[in-house]
Design a protein around this motif. Structure first.
Motif, PDB file in Angstrom:
ATOM      1  N   LEU A 117      24.580 -19.693  16.707  1.00 26.16           N
ATOM      2  CA  LEU A 117      25.985 -19.364  16.961  1.00 26.16           C
ATOM      3  C   LEU A 117      26.902 -20.460  16.433  1.00 26.16           C
ATOM      4  N   SER A 118      26.522 -21.714  16.658  1.00 21.57           N
ATOM      5  CA  SER A 118      27.348 -22.819  16.178  1.00 21.57           C
ATOM      6  C   SER A 118      27.411 -22.838  14.658  1.00 21.57           C
ATOM      7  N   TYR A 119      26.290 -22.536  14.005  1.00 20.89           N
ATOM      8  CA  TYR A 119      26.291 -22.464  12.545  1.00 20.89           C
ATOM      9  C   TYR A 119      27.170 -21.298  12.070  1.00 20.89           C
ATOM     10  N   ALA A 120      27.037 -20.160  12.742  1.00 22.51           N
ATOM     11  CA  ALA A 120      27.777 -18.974  12.315  1.00 22.51           C
ATOM     12  C   ALA A 120      29.273 -19.119  12.519  1.00 22.51           C
ATOM     13  N   LEU A 121      29.687 -19.704  13.660  1.00 22.49           N
ATOM     14  CA  LEU A 121      31.103 -19.790  14.005  1.00 22.49           C
ATOM     15  C   LEU A 121      31.721 -21.133  13.615  1.00 22.49           C
ATOM     16  N   ARG A 122      30.920 -21.960  12.975  1.00 26.38           N
ATOM     17  CA  ARG A 122      31.380 -23.270  12.514  1.00 26.38           C
ATOM     18  C   ARG A 122      31.943 -24.104  13.672  1.00 26.38           C
ATOM     19  N   ASN A 123      31.094 -24.282  14.690  1.00 24.70           N
ATOM     20  CA  ASN A 123      31.420 -25.116  15.843  1.00 24.70           C
ATOM     21  C   ASN A 123      30.681 -26.438  15.704  1.00 24.70           C
ATOM     22  N   ALA A 124      31.403 -27.503  15.373  1.00 22.28           N
ATOM     23  CA  ALA A 124      30.791 -28.819  15.172  1.00 22.28           C
ATOM     24  C   ALA A 124      30.731 -29.629  16.456  1.00 22.28           C
ATOM     25  N   ASP A 125      30.951 -28.973  17.607  1.00 23.47           N
ATOM     26  CA  ASP A 125      30.998 -29.701  18.876  1.00 23.47           C
ATOM     27  C   ASP A 125      29.860 -29.293  19.821  1.00 23.47           C
TER      28      ASP A 125
ATOM     29  N   LEU B  26      38.569 -16.478  10.696  1.00 25.59           N
ATOM     30  CA  LEU B  26      37.823 -15.425  10.006  1.00 25.59           C
ATOM     31  C   LEU B  26      37.173 -15.946   8.730  1.00 25.59           C
ATOM     32  N   PHE B  27      37.890 -16.782   7.989  1.00 24.35           N
ATOM     33  CA  PHE B  27      37.300 -17.377   6.785  1.00 24.35           C
ATOM     34  C   PHE B  27      36.107 -18.269   7.169  1.00 24.35           C
ATOM     35  N   ALA B  28      36.259 -19.037   8.254  1.00 26.88           N
ATOM     36  CA  ALA B  28      35.172 -19.921   8.693  1.00 26.88           C
ATOM     37  C   ALA B  28      33.957 -19.113   9.127  1.00 26.88           C
ATOM     38  N   TRP B  29      34.193 -18.021   9.884  1.00 23.99           N
ATOM     39  CA  TRP B  29      33.079 -17.167  10.305  1.00 23.99           C
ATOM     40  C   TRP B  29      32.394 -16.547   9.083  1.00 23.99           C
TER      41      TRP B  29
END
Length: 439
Positions: free
Chosen positions: A275-283, A388-391
Motif C-alpha cells: 500500500l505504501s509503495y502504491a500510494l507513495r507513502n514515505a512515512d 492521482l498522479f502519485a497513485w
C-alpha cells in the motif's frame, strides 16, 4: 521517581527511573500472567531492567515536538524534559491497555466519551487548531499531524504534535505546510480499508479535519486491546523510527505472534508495505506499524493507521520509502521486491499479485472520489491531481514488468483531463550558511 503501572485498569507493577541510563519495572506478586505490560516483558518475579530512562513501551507514548514544548511551558521546571516526569502527566491517557500514574494517586474512571464529530463543522484553520492544542495540552503520542483526548466530559486533551485524542477518537488537523492532510489521509485510508483491517475515518466538509475511530478501546472508551508499535517491540527510541528494516520487523512478528497467526500477520505486513509503495507513502516507519493483542495467545497486526500520500508535498516528494527491504530504500526495487516478499514475508508470487490487484481496484474506486472532492473544493484540485498522479506512478510501477508484470492499471477514467502541474522542487541546501541568527 516511581510510578504505578496499570493494565486494563488493574495495578500490576511499578516503574522506577534510576538515573539517565537505567529504569526498572517490577511486577506485583499477585499479577496474573496475562497482565503483562509488554510482549517484551512477560510477568515474572525478577524485575525487568532497561538501560535507558524508560523502557520502550513507555517511550512509545511520550509527547514530542510542539506538544512537548507546550507541556514544558504549562508545567514549567517541575517537569522539564525528564521522561518519567512527562510520563507522570500523560500516562493516564496512553494508547493501548497500559496506563501509569503517580504512586498513591487515583486512576480516574473513564467518563462517557464525548462525541467529537461536532468538530467536523466550524473553524478548522491552523491557528485555531494550535490554539486548541495550547488550551488543552495534557497528553501525548507521536505523529506528524497536529492530534486531540478527553479525560473529563467536554474536555479535549492534546497529544502528539498537534493531535487531539478523545476516549474513542483521534482528531487530526491540516496545516499551511501540509494543506488538506486530513483529506489526503481519509482518502488513503479508504483505499486501505478495502484491502486490509484499517482504522475508520471521517473528514470535515472542508477537508481540513479528520476524525479517526480508536480501535484499541470499547464502545465506552475503556481499554480493549494492548498495542505496541515496532519501535517498542524492537527496543528503539521513537526518534530512531526510521532506523530499522522490514526484515527486522518480520523477525519480531515471528518472535511474538503465535505460530498459527504468523502467516496472516506477515501477509498483512506485506499489504502495509505494498500500500505504501502504491500510494507513495514515505512515512511507513516503525511507529506507524504495531501489534495489537488481547492476551499472549491472541496477537495480530494492528489495523492500518497514519497512511497518506507524502509525494504530493514539496520538500517530501523525493523521500524514499521509510524502511528498507533487501538493503534498498527505493520506489523501484525491481525483481528484488517479489523476491523479498517471498523470502522475508513468506508470500508466494501469486499471493503478492493478488494483493497488488486488490490495491489497484481499491485505488481506482477511491480515485473517482478524489475527482469528486476536487470538484467540491476547488482549492483541493491541485493536490488532488498530484495524489492521482502519485497513485498512478506507484501502482503503475508495481504492475510493470520489473515487478509483477500484470498490465496497465484501469483507472476507470479518474485520470482523464487532469490539469498540468508545475514540478515540485527540492529544498535548496546552501553549504556554509548557518541557520542560527547572527550574534
Amino acid at each position: 521517581m516511581e510510578l504505578a503501572v496499570y493494565v486494563s485498569n488493574r495495578n500490576v507493577a511499578t516503574l522506577e527511573s534510576q538515573g539517565d541510563f537505567r529504569s526498572v519495572v517490577a511486577y506485583r506478586p499477585e499479577t496474573a500472567k496475562e497482565d503483562f505490560v509488554s510482549l517484551t516483558m512477560p510477568v515474572r518475579a525478577e524485575s525487568w531492567t532497561w538501560p535507558d530512562t524508560l523502557p520502550p513501551v513507555f517511550q512509545m507514548n511520550l509527547p514530542e515536538g510542539y506538544l512537548l514544548q507546550v507541556l514544558q511551558e504549562k508545567f514549567g521546571p517541575a517537569i522539564g524534559a525528564d521522561p518519567i516526569k512527562l510520563l507522570s502527566v500523560v500516562g493516564r491517557n496512553m494508547i493501548g491497555r497500559v496506563k501509569v500514574a503517580p504512586m498513591g494517586a487515583e486512576l480516574d474512571e473513564a467518563p462517557n466519551p464525548v462525541d467529537v464529530r461536532e468538530l467536523l463543522t466550524g473553524d478548522h484553520s491552523e491557528d485555531r487548531f494550535l490554539e486548541l492544542v495550547r488550551e488543552h495540552a495534557t497528553s501525548g503520542i507521536s505523529g506528524i499531524q497536529p492530534k486531540f483526548l478527553d479525560e473529563q466530559p467536554g474536555a479535549l486533551e492534546v497529544f502528539a504534535k498537534g493531535s487531539l485524542r478523545t476516549r474513542k477518537h483521534i482528531v487530526k488537523g491540516s496545516s499551511a505546510k501540509l494543506p488538506f492532510l486530513a483529506l489526503n489521509e481519509h482518502l488513503c485510508m479508504k483505499v486501505a480499508a478495502k484491502v486490509a483491517p484499517a482504522a475508520r475515518t471521517e473528514v470535515s466538509s472542508d477537508g481540513q479535519l479528520l476524525v479517526v475511530d480508536r480501535f484499541d478501546v470499547d464502545e465506552r472508551g475503556q481499554p480493549r486491546l494492548g498495542m505496541e508499535d515496532f519501535c517498542a517491540l524492537l527496543g528503539l527510541r521513537p526518534a530512531n523510527k526510521y532506523e530499522t528494516t522490514w526484515e527486522r520487523i518480520c523477525k519480531a512478528v515471528r518472535e511474538h505472534v503465535p505460530g498459527a497467526g504468523q502467516k496472516e500477520a506477515l501477509r498483512e505486513l506485506a499489504t502495509h508495505m505494498l500500500l505504501s509503495y502504491a500510494l507513495r507513502n514515505a512515512d511507513e516507519h516503525a511507529k506507524n506499524i504495531a501489534l495489537a493483542y488481547t492476551n499472549s495467545h491472541d496477537i495480530h497486526v494492528a489495523p492500518i493507521y497514519d497512511l497518506f500520500t507524502t509525494a504530493v508535498y514539496e520538500g517530501y516528494h523525493l523521500n524514499p520509502p521509510a524502511l528498507s527491504i533487501m538493503g534498498k530504500r527505493t520506489w523501484n526495487p525491481g525483481k528484488s521486491l517479489p523476491t523479498a516478499l517471498t523470502s522475508v514475508f513468506g508470500l508466494e508470487p501469486r499471493e503478492q499479485k493478488a494483493i497488488v490487484e486488490r490495491i489497484s481496484d481499491a485505488a481506482a474506486e477511491v480515485a473517482v472520489e478524489v475527482r469528486g472532492w476536487m470538484k467540491r473544493i476547488p482549492q483541493f484540485s491541485e493536490l488532488g491531481a498530484r495524489m492521482l498522479f502519485a497513485w498512478n506512478e506507484g501502482i503503475g510501477a508495481l504492475r510493470n514488468r520489473r515487478h509483477y508484470d500484470i498490465g496497465t492499471w484501469d483507472t476507470r477514467g479518474a485520470l482523464d483531463n487532469l490539469p498540468e502541474l508545475r514540478p515540485l522542487h527540492a529544498k535548496k541546501v546552501v553549504i556554509g550558511r548557518s541557520e542560527l541568527p547572527g550574534i
